[in-house]
Scaffold this motif. Structure first.
Motif, mmCIF file in Angstrom:
data_model
loop_
_atom_site.group_PDB
_atom_site.id
_atom_site.type_symbol
_atom_site.label_atom_id
_atom_site.label_comp_id
_atom_site.label_asym_id
_atom_site.label_seq_id
_atom_site.Cartn_x
_atom_site.Cartn_y
_atom_site.Cartn_z
ATOM 1 N N LEU A 147 35.433 45.809 45.109
ATOM 2 C CA LEU A 147 36.739 45.213 45.410
ATOM 3 C C LEU A 147 37.401 44.749 44.126
ATOM 4 O O LEU A 147 36.840 43.949 43.384
ATOM 5 N N HIS A 148 38.604 45.271 43.867
ATOM 6 C CA HIS A 148 39.400 44.870 42.708
ATOM 7 C C HIS A 148 40.522 43.955 43.200
ATOM 8 O O HIS A 148 41.374 44.386 43.983
ATOM 9 N N ILE A 149 40.537 42.721 42.750
ATOM 10 C CA ILE A 149 41.627 41.798 43.070
ATOM 11 C C ILE A 149 42.465 41.676 41.806
ATOM 12 O O ILE A 149 42.068 41.034 40.840
ATOM 13 N N ILE A 150 43.615 42.326 41.797
ATOM 14 C CA ILE A 150 44.352 42.488 40.553
ATOM 15 C C ILE A 150 45.624 41.654 40.554
ATOM 16 O O ILE A 150 46.139 41.257 41.600
ATOM 17 N N SER A 151 46.133 41.417 39.350
ATOM 18 C CA SER A 151 47.320 40.593 39.160
ATOM 19 C C SER A 151 48.533 41.484 38.933
ATOM 20 O O SER A 151 48.465 42.465 38.190
ATOM 21 N N GLN B 155 54.267 38.482 27.421
ATOM 22 C CA GLN B 155 53.169 37.514 27.234
ATOM 23 C C GLN B 155 52.446 37.168 28.536
ATOM 24 O O GLN B 155 51.845 36.106 28.650
ATOM 25 N N GLN B 156 52.439 38.064 29.485
ATOM 26 C CA GLN B 156 51.855 37.746 30.786
ATOM 27 C C GLN B 156 50.336 37.932 30.822
ATOM 28 O O GLN B 156 49.676 37.415 31.719
ATOM 29 N N HIS C 185 49.872 33.445 21.863
ATOM 30 C CA HIS C 185 50.730 32.287 22.120
ATOM 31 C C HIS C 185 51.122 31.592 20.822
ATOM 32 O O HIS C 185 51.991 30.717 20.836
ATOM 33 N N ALA C 186 50.469 31.962 19.731
ATOM 34 C CA ALA C 186 50.789 31.381 18.425
ATOM 35 C C ALA C 186 50.450 32.390 17.341
ATOM 36 O O ALA C 186 49.544 33.214 17.498
ATOM 37 N N ILE C 187 51.205 32.300 16.250
ATOM 38 C CA ILE C 187 50.886 33.035 15.036
ATOM 39 C C ILE C 187 50.561 32.015 13.956
ATOM 40 O O ILE C 187 51.404 31.163 13.625
ATOM 41 N N TYR C 188 49.350 32.060 13.441
ATOM 42 C CA TYR C 188 48.922 31.168 12.371
ATOM 43 C C TYR C 188 49.153 31.846 11.028
ATOM 44 O O TYR C 188 49.020 33.071 10.896
ATOM 45 N N GLN D 197 55.173 31.356 27.853
ATOM 46 C CA GLN D 197 55.193 32.819 27.970
ATOM 47 C C GLN D 197 56.621 33.346 27.927
ATOM 48 O O GLN D 197 57.524 32.681 27.459
ATOM 49 N N ASN D 198 56.789 34.571 28.368
ATOM 50 C CA ASN D 198 58.113 35.210 28.369
ATOM 51 C C ASN D 198 58.757 35.194 26.991
ATOM 52 O O ASN D 198 59.913 34.821 26.826
ATOM 53 N N ARG D 199 57.950 35.578 25.990
ATOM 54 C CA ARG D 199 58.391 35.728 24.605
ATOM 55 C C ARG D 199 58.711 34.392 23.949
ATOM 56 O O ARG D 199 59.698 34.249 23.219
#
Length: 359
Positions: free
Chosen positions: A63-67, A191-192, A198-201, A281-283
């Protein structure tokens, strides 16, 4: 159908999905089976290992429960289930019980021969009877969703969860090329997914990199617009912007805000702090200075998925102590190889059980 036959059919069906699965051949799929299971025919007949004959057995019901926001992960999961020869049920996050709600999976399913299509069943209902019938469950989603599913399973059911994860990028110094690569990683799929940074160091000159990244984000958005998002998502971005705007007015050396004009298409925030935190998220991407001690990144490192580096070889030792599941070149964060170990888990070996005959 033997493993070699499934590999050829899956390689052919995958030709139109290189953006999600990469360019793969039947021989590569068989090499993958051999690498994880010990022999390319490990699923077809017994193989001798010392004084033992052993054969790998796929789940009777996988069973695959996918997003819905990470179709590539669902597509990869289905391909793996088909490669080992399992009977697959794909639970979709939709209101209709077919594969139409995720176009990528629809097209992939239709590209399969009937023999493999018969190994696929689609549903939008996650009933107790469906869960109880699966001997192996793969779940992709939030930690809350993962926990809820886990509580409904019995101890003998194998559970492979892929919950909350966070990724980031690290560069040695500002450059136009690094900005372009970082903008690609921060913009794809809005970015989902767990691979989205979420960050660039930046090791040197983080405050100088922020405006360069903002320019690259705008260029990427002009070429590939983000598209509409929900009111709550947009509200989260606007609230964060106003908070940073106030902070920048009070501490201009520690905060900078760069934003798309007239909408929330992209946001770049420079914060003079190494603490890793999820963005809305969302860029929306943070730019942060790299600390002398990587442990100063904070508690989110417990959930590390991918670290994207530029240059890769020079910075690899810098992040090894963080033990991420995956390290890659900046600009490639969203393109894992099909054979990667998702969350550090062997994707084929984790699905099968083995029958041993002691000679």
């Amino acid at each position: 159908m033997l493993t070699e036959q499934r590999a050829h059919h899956l390689a052919k069906a995958s030709e139109a999905f290189q953006a999600f699965l990469g360019q793969i051949t039947a021989n590569e799929l068989l090499d993958w089976v051999s690498h994880e299971l010990g022999h390319p025919e490990a699923l077809d007949e017994f193989q001798q290992v010392g004084d033992i004959l052993t054969k790998a057995t796929p789940p009777k019901h996988l069973l695959h429960i996918i997003s819905g926001n990470t179709p590539h992960a669902g597509l990869q999961s289905l391909l793996r289930g088909l490669l080992v020869g399992a009977q697959n049920t794909i639970k979709l996050p939709a209101t209709k019980a077919d594969c139409e709600s995720i176009p990528e999976i629809t097209a992939f399913y239709r590209a399969l021969p009937k023999e493999l299509q018969q190994l696929c069943l689609f549903t939008s209902e996650l009933s107790d009877s469906l869960l109880a019938s699966a001997d192996c469950v793969i779940a992709i989603g939030s930690d809350r969703a993962i926990e809820s599913i886990h509580q409904r399973l019995k101890p003998q059911q194998r559970f492979i969860p892929h919950g909350h994860k966070i990724s980031f990028g690290l560069i040695d110094k500002p450059s136009t090329k690094n900005a372009q690569l970082a903008a690609t990683d921060a913009s794809l799929y809005n970015q989902q997914g767990c691979l989205s940074p979420h960050a660039i160091y930046v090791k040197q000159g983080a405050e100088d990199f922020a405006p360069m990244l903002a320019k690259a984000m705008e260029t990427f958005n002009q070429r590939d617009p983000r598209g509409p998002i929900g009111l709550s998502e947009s509200g989260s971005i606007r609230n964060l912007r106003e908070t940073v705007r106030y902070q920048a007015a009070q501490e201009p050396d520690n905060y900078q805000l760069y934003e798309s004009k007239g909408d929330t298409s992209w946001t770049v925030i420079y914060e003079n702090s190494p603490t890793l935190r999820p963005s809305p998220q969302n860029r929306t991407i943070y730019v942060r200075p790299w600390p002398d001690n990587p442990l100063d990144l904070g508690k989110e490192v417990e959930y590390l998925s991918t670290i994207a580096l530029s240059p890769l070889s020079a910075l690899l030792k810098t992040v090894e102590c963080l033990t991420p599941a995956r390290v890659c070149q900046l600009g490639k964060a969203q393109h894992p190889h099909l054979f990667w170990h998702h969350d550090g888990i062997a994707p084929l070996a984790s699905l099968v059980t083995c029958l041993d005959i002691h000679l």
